[in-house]
Design a protein around this motif. Structure first.
Motif, PDB file in Angstrom:
ATOM      1  N   ALA A 180      24.320   4.669  46.626  1.00  0.00           N
ATOM      2  CA  ALA A 180      24.472   5.951  46.648  1.00  0.00           C
ATOM      3  C   ALA A 180      23.500   6.663  45.780  1.00  0.00           C
ATOM      4  O   ALA A 180      22.950   7.658  46.046  1.00  0.00           O
ATOM      5  CB  ALA A 180      25.927   6.437  46.133  1.00  0.00           C
ATOM      6  N   SER A 181      22.808   5.904  44.647  1.00  0.00           N
ATOM      7  CA  SER A 181      21.955   6.529  43.977  1.00  0.00           C
ATOM      8  C   SER A 181      20.307   6.420  44.629  1.00  0.00           C
ATOM      9  O   SER A 181      19.390   7.016  44.203  1.00  0.00           O
ATOM     10  CB  SER A 181      21.786   5.765  42.658  1.00  0.00           C
ATOM     11  OG  SER A 181      21.535   4.410  42.636  1.00  0.00           O
ATOM     12  N   LEU A 182      20.289   5.576  45.786  1.00  0.00           N
ATOM     13  CA  LEU A 182      18.724   5.315  46.338  1.00  0.00           C
ATOM     14  C   LEU A 182      18.945   5.915  47.756  1.00  0.00           C
ATOM     15  O   LEU A 182      17.907   6.526  48.195  1.00  0.00           O
ATOM     16  CB  LEU A 182      19.002   3.992  46.518  1.00  0.00           C
ATOM     17  CG  LEU A 182      19.004   2.894  45.555  1.00  0.00           C
ATOM     18  CD1 LEU A 182      18.728   1.482  45.876  1.00  0.00           C
ATOM     19  CD2 LEU A 182      18.036   3.482  44.150  1.00  0.00           C
TER      20      LEU A 182
ATOM     21  N   ASP B 169      36.130   8.730  50.198  1.00  0.00           N
ATOM     22  CA  ASP B 169      35.262   9.836  50.193  1.00  0.00           C
ATOM     23  C   ASP B 169      33.920   9.805  50.814  1.00  0.00           C
ATOM     24  O   ASP B 169      32.952  10.243  50.747  1.00  0.00           O
ATOM     25  CB  ASP B 169      34.844  10.455  48.777  1.00  0.00           C
ATOM     26  CG  ASP B 169      35.964  10.918  48.220  1.00  0.00           C
ATOM     27  OD1 ASP B 169      37.126  11.394  49.038  1.00  0.00           O
ATOM     28  OD2 ASP B 169      36.035  11.278  47.105  1.00  0.00           O
TER      29      ASP B 169
ATOM     30  N   PRO C 198      14.875   1.117  50.713  1.00  0.00           N
ATOM     31  CA  PRO C 198      16.009   1.642  50.944  1.00  0.00           C
ATOM     32  C   PRO C 198      15.997   2.827  51.826  1.00  0.00           C
ATOM     33  O   PRO C 198      17.199   3.201  52.230  1.00  0.00           O
ATOM     34  CB  PRO C 198      16.502   2.070  49.375  1.00  0.00           C
ATOM     35  CG  PRO C 198      15.388   1.900  48.625  1.00  0.00           C
ATOM     36  CD  PRO C 198      14.380   1.071  49.414  1.00  0.00           C
TER      37      PRO C 198
ATOM     38  N   MET D  11      32.240  15.504  45.845  1.00  0.00           N
ATOM     39  CA  MET D  11      32.276  14.158  46.167  1.00  0.00           C
ATOM     40  C   MET D  11      31.500  13.360  45.040  1.00  0.00           C
ATOM     41  O   MET D  11      29.964  13.401  45.121  1.00  0.00           O
ATOM     42  CB  MET D  11      31.540  13.709  47.652  1.00  0.00           C
ATOM     43  CG  MET D  11      31.920  12.520  48.172  1.00  0.00           C
ATOM     44  SD  MET D  11      31.358  12.337  49.699  1.00  0.00           S
ATOM     45  CE  MET D  11      32.083  13.883  50.721  1.00  0.00           C
ATOM     46  N   PRO D  12      32.113  12.604  44.168  1.00  0.00           N
ATOM     47  CA  PRO D  12      31.386  12.104  42.963  1.00  0.00           C
ATOM     48  C   PRO D  12      30.258  11.051  43.273  1.00  0.00           C
ATOM     49  O   PRO D  12      29.283  10.998  42.686  1.00  0.00           O
ATOM     50  CB  PRO D  12      32.554  11.276  42.287  1.00  0.00           C
ATOM     51  CG  PRO D  12      33.374  11.237  43.158  1.00  0.00           C
ATOM     52  CD  PRO D  12      33.515  12.242  44.347  1.00  0.00           C
ATOM     53  N   VAL D  13      30.373  10.443  44.550  1.00  0.00           N
ATOM     54  CA  VAL D  13      29.460   9.342  44.776  1.00  0.00           C
ATOM     55  C   VAL D  13      28.134   9.857  45.104  1.00  0.00           C
ATOM     56  O   VAL D  13      27.148   9.362  44.947  1.00  0.00           O
ATOM     57  CB  VAL D  13      29.941   8.481  45.857  1.00  0.00           C
ATOM     58  CG1 VAL D  13      29.723   9.281  47.252  1.00  0.00           C
ATOM     59  CG2 VAL D  13      29.231   7.270  45.941  1.00  0.00           C
ATOM     60  N   LEU D  14      27.853  11.115  45.605  1.00  0.00           N
ATOM     61  CA  LEU D  14      26.693  11.867  45.729  1.00  0.00           C
ATOM     62  C   LEU D  14      26.070  12.580  44.453  1.00  0.00           C
ATOM     63  O   LEU D  14      25.064  12.976  44.864  1.00  0.00           O
ATOM     64  CB  LEU D  14      26.897  12.735  47.097  1.00  0.00           C
ATOM     65  CG  LEU D  14      27.295  12.160  48.215  1.00  0.00           C
ATOM     66  CD1 LEU D  14      27.487  13.129  49.393  1.00  0.00           C
ATOM     67  CD2 LEU D  14      26.364  10.935  48.706  1.00  0.00           C
TER      68      LEU D  14
ATOM     69  N   THR E   6      25.309  11.191  41.675  1.00  0.00           N
ATOM     70  CA  THR E   6      24.420  10.476  40.891  1.00  0.00           C
ATOM     71  C   THR E   6      23.007  10.741  41.445  1.00  0.00           C
ATOM     72  O   THR E   6      22.595  10.899  42.581  1.00  0.00           O
ATOM     73  CB  THR E   6      24.317   8.787  41.360  1.00  0.00           C
ATOM     74  OG1 THR E   6      25.915   8.535  41.594  1.00  0.00           O
ATOM     75  CG2 THR E   6      23.837   7.984  40.648  1.00  0.00           C
ATOM     76  N   PRO E   7      22.192  10.969  40.280  1.00  0.00           N
ATOM     77  CA  PRO E   7      20.669  11.414  40.794  1.00  0.00           C
ATOM     78  C   PRO E   7      20.088  10.344  41.588  1.00  0.00           C
ATOM     79  O   PRO E   7      20.030   9.200  41.350  1.00  0.00           O
ATOM     80  CB  PRO E   7      20.207  11.680  39.268  1.00  0.00           C
ATOM     81  CG  PRO E   7      20.800  10.969  38.403  1.00  0.00           C
ATOM     82  CD  PRO E   7      22.174  10.967  38.938  1.00  0.00           C
ATOM     83  N   PRO E   8      19.330  10.595  42.423  1.00  0.00           N
ATOM     84  CA  PRO E   8      18.525  10.062  43.323  1.00  0.00           C
ATOM     85  C   PRO E   8      17.474   8.884  42.447  1.00  0.00           C
ATOM     86  O   PRO E   8      17.028   9.430  41.599  1.00  0.00           O
ATOM     87  CB  PRO E   8      17.619  10.473  44.451  1.00  0.00           C
ATOM     88  CG  PRO E   8      18.459  11.916  44.296  1.00  0.00           C
ATOM     89  CD  PRO E   8      19.166  12.160  42.934  1.00  0.00           C
ATOM     90  N   LEU E   9      17.635   7.601  42.776  1.00  0.00           N
ATOM     91  CA  LEU E   9      16.884   6.860  41.902  1.00  0.00           C
ATOM     92  C   LEU E   9      15.354   6.499  42.600  1.00  0.00           C
ATOM     93  O   LEU E   9      14.850   5.320  42.021  1.00  0.00           O
ATOM     94  CB  LEU E   9      17.393   5.537  41.412  1.00  0.00           C
ATOM     95  CG  LEU E   9      18.535   6.032  40.402  1.00  0.00           C
ATOM     96  CD1 LEU E   9      19.214   4.717  39.849  1.00  0.00           C
ATOM     97  CD2 LEU E   9      18.206   6.706  39.088  1.00  0.00           C
ATOM     98  N   VAL E  10      15.231   6.791  43.802  1.00  0.00           N
ATOM     99  CA  VAL E  10      13.909   6.720  44.321  1.00  0.00           C
ATOM    100  C   VAL E  10      12.848   7.462  44.252  1.00  0.00           C
ATOM    101  O   VAL E  10      12.834   8.673  44.091  1.00  0.00           O
ATOM    102  CB  VAL E  10      14.378   6.449  45.918  1.00  0.00           C
ATOM    103  CG1 VAL E  10      12.899   6.021  46.795  1.00  0.00           C
ATOM    104  CG2 VAL E  10      15.246   5.411  46.128  1.00  0.00           C
TER     105      VAL E  10
ATOM    106  N   ALA F 165      12.304   2.093  42.977  1.00  0.00           N
ATOM    107  CA  ALA F 165      13.716   2.324  42.911  1.00  0.00           C
ATOM    108  C   ALA F 165      13.950   2.137  41.358  1.00  0.00           C
ATOM    109  O   ALA F 165      13.850   0.835  40.994  1.00  0.00           O
ATOM    110  CB  ALA F 165      14.616   1.832  43.676  1.00  0.00           C
TER     111      ALA F 165
ATOM    112  N   LEU G  10      16.795   0.417  36.671  1.00  0.00           N
ATOM    113  CA  LEU G  10      18.150  -0.378  37.398  1.00  0.00           C
ATOM    114  C   LEU G  10      18.591  -1.301  36.138  1.00  0.00           C
ATOM    115  O   LEU G  10      17.736  -1.737  35.338  1.00  0.00           O
ATOM    116  CB  LEU G  10      17.699  -0.963  38.554  1.00  0.00           C
ATOM    117  CG  LEU G  10      17.598   0.137  39.994  1.00  0.00           C
ATOM    118  CD1 LEU G  10      17.161  -0.847  41.088  1.00  0.00           C
ATOM    119  CD2 LEU G  10      18.627   0.819  40.313  1.00  0.00           C
TER     120      LEU G  10
END
Lengths: 315, 276
Positions: free
Chosen positions: A37-39, A97, A278, B1-4, B6-10, B95, B98
């Motif tokens: 989800a972070s990628l 979700d 990704p 929606m918590p899963v989204l 997260t800041p993108p790490l790419v 990415a 990590l």
């Protein structure tokens, strides 16, 4: 003033499972989705096929489990998972979700395993469909037996079919003499769709240490190296069955994915490609849209199997 | 929606500088402000191979300051060869950051760092942070030959003591880097190490002998880098704070440890909790 053409419709239907984008993330490669989800914006994926779950917990194979090889990757994870009860208690709720389809993956060592785990997993609202993994090459002889023996493939499929009304996708092994024959019996046993193919068996040897590189000795080969094998398998299966096919094996670009579609796949699955970059699934979806738009084709479904004169499926 | 959320790490980064202090050892500087800001000592990035033809490569974050980070790599195969050919102005997709880095607080105020080869890359940020926090730091650094001992002066400049070892005796101690510390005895509170597996196993043995604890950063082939594929596992004590939750295993299973993902639960572990 020119009217802008409508964007091509690249949705796909696998039995009762509708994907807004024809890309599934291959089982075992994408965890439960949240890891990525972070990628990646998960809403731009068709769906995630979860890591396979078995009846009992499995620690999996010892390390090393991965070996990069020319144009591919050898893996022997060995179905590490916490077992269905723990999975239901602590993992499944996390999928509620998910902004894309969620396909549960079931592995087993007996017909009863497949029935039991399918019923338990499919009963959960968070799960949109079930993929039956009858083709894991990395858990000793019994793991892949179900995909290599028509009688066992049929019985496992029939048992899972009886255990759920949700869309049932059965994942086939390339490590057989006649994949079309297996596909036919699995279709007759009630599968809604077929995933073609799982990994190809292989191994690598460390010539300095004079021993196999994988602790499990053999593993499953994935990545670009197996793409031609996978495209042919889809081609042959598409001439043998009428149910939809999810094409998979080394897809890294839209053109790779289109090979599978033109051979007869309704949707595609991306596994190892995610490890290359990704963003591969997003590039595949947008590249398919561009391909269709440039040719004035309105829907992806129109071109499924269009390179394959023997294609028997519905478009 | 918590899963989204997260800041993108790419990140699309750009090569700002490149040097090759020894043949096949390359340090690539990158304009990567977000990673530079967020990186914790001991974290890594996945570098997307420029040709897109190979699985991405995990690399420890070497330097991080201002808008710049750097990566140190040794050319060992086609993936690292591609990365080594990058030049100023080239783009590189990363990415990260990590993984979990070193637990610096737990290392205390008198720390021995042990680096093998380009394992050095994961130890500069910890050294700088520890020194800034008032700890005493000594680097024990081993490589195959004198020329391959690169950048020790960066550690000296930061205020660390440095002892060197080479396999061929061309500089410093002739032999393993762990032998240097063994000879000194217990002169440090803790150890933090990064290098090839055989060296890290030796560090674990040494730490036990000296009666100190060691945090070791493991080098391994990652596929996903984010904990999704379970390809990069190491056996870990169930009692470890880093052990992933896992139910009691099936009848007939004789292994009493769990598998931890090096990319997710690691890459840094306490050596006395590993079962390798």
């Amino acid at each position: 003033m020119v009217t802008k053409a409508a964007e091509p419709d690249i949705s796909a239907r696998l039995g009762g499972l509708r994907l807004s984008v024809p890309t599934l993330m291959g089982s075992g490669c994408y965890g439960s989705g949240e890891e990525y989800a972070s990628l990646v914006d998960l809403a731009q994926l068709g769906g995630v096929v979860l890591k396979s779950v078995t009846r009992l917990p499995r620690l999996g194979n010892d390390a090393p489990r991965l070996v990069p090889v020319a144009s591919g990757l050898l893996n022997a994870i060995g179905l590490q998972n916490p077992g269905i009860e723990s999975y239901l208690a602590s993992d499944v709720a996390k999928f509620a979700d998910r902004p894309c389809a969620v396909v549960g993956s079931v592995a087993g060592f007996s017909v009863d395993d497949y029935a039991f785990v399918t019923e338990r997993l499919a009963a959960r609202d968070e799960i949109d469909a079930i993929e039956l993994n009858i083709s894991c090459p990395n858990v000793g002889a019994e793991g892949e037996t179900f995909a290599c023996d028509p009688d066992l493939a049929e019985r496992a499929t029939r048992a899972a079919r009886a255990a759920t009304a949700k869309p049932l996708i059965v994942k086939l092994s390339p490590n057989v003499t006649d994949i079309a024959a297996i596909a036919r019996v699995v279709e007759a046993a009630g599968a809604d769709a077929l995933a073609v193919i799982n990994t190809v068996r292989g191994m690598a040897i460390d010539v300095d240490r004079v021993k196999p590189k994988l602790a499990n000795v053999s593993g499953g080969l994935s990545g670009a190296a197996i793409r031609p094998i996978a495209v042919l398998a889809v081609w042959e299966v598409a001439r043998a069955v009428r149910i939809p096919i999810v094409g998979q094996g080394g897809i890294e670009t839209a053109r790779d994915a289109l090979e599978f579609v033109l051979a007869g796949a309704t949707a595609v699955s991306i596994g190892t490609g995610n490890f290359t970059d990704p963003r591969v699934p997003l590039a595949v979806a947008s590249g398919i849209r561009t391909y269709l738009a440039e040719r004035g084709i309105a829907t992806l479904a129109e071109i499924v199997g269009s390179a394959n004169p023997g294609f028997r499926g519905a478009r | 929606m918590p899963v989204l959320e997260t800041p993108p790490l790419v990140h699309e980064t750009v090569v700002s500088d490149r040097r090759e202090p020894f043949s096949d050892i390359v340090i690539i500087g990158l304009y990567a402000p977000k990673i530079a800001r967020e990186a914790r000592p001991g974290q890594f990035v996945m570098a997307v191979t420029p040709s897109g033809e190979r699985v991405a490569t995990a690399l420890g974050i070497y330097e991080a300051a201002g808008d710049r980070i750097s990566l140190m790599l040794v050319v060992v195969g086609p993936r690292t060869r591609e990365l080594a050919l990058l030049e100023r102005g080239d783009r590189l997709v990363l990415a990260g950051p990590l993984g979990n880095g070193f637990q610096l607080q737990a290392l205390g105020k008198n720390v021995a760092l042990i680096a093998g080869g380009v394992g050095l890359a994961s130890l500069l940020l910890p050294a700088q942070r520890l020194l800034a926090d008032g700890a005493r730091v000594h680097l024990y650094y081993g490589a195959r030959t004198a020329g391959a001992l690169v950048d020790a002066e960066l550690f000296e400049a930061a205020g660390a003591g440095v002892s060197l070892a080479t396999d061929d005796g061309s500089r410093g101690h002739h032999g393993y880097v762990t032998e240097l510390l063994a000879r000194e005895g217990r002169t440090h509170e803790t150890i933090a190490a990064c290098g090839p597996s055989p060296m890290l196993r030796a560090v674990g043995t040494l730490a036990r002998t000296l009666g100190v604890r060691a945090q070791v950063s493991l080098e391994e082939t990652f596929a996903c880098g984010v904990g999704a594929c379970w390809g990069c596992v190491v056996p870990l004590e169930r009692s470890s704070a880093q052990a992933p939750a896992f139910p009691p295993v099936a009848p007939g299973e004789t292994r009493d440890y769990v598998h931890a993902r090096i990319c997710k639960e690691g890459p840094v572990f306490w050596s006395d909790e590993l079962r390798w």
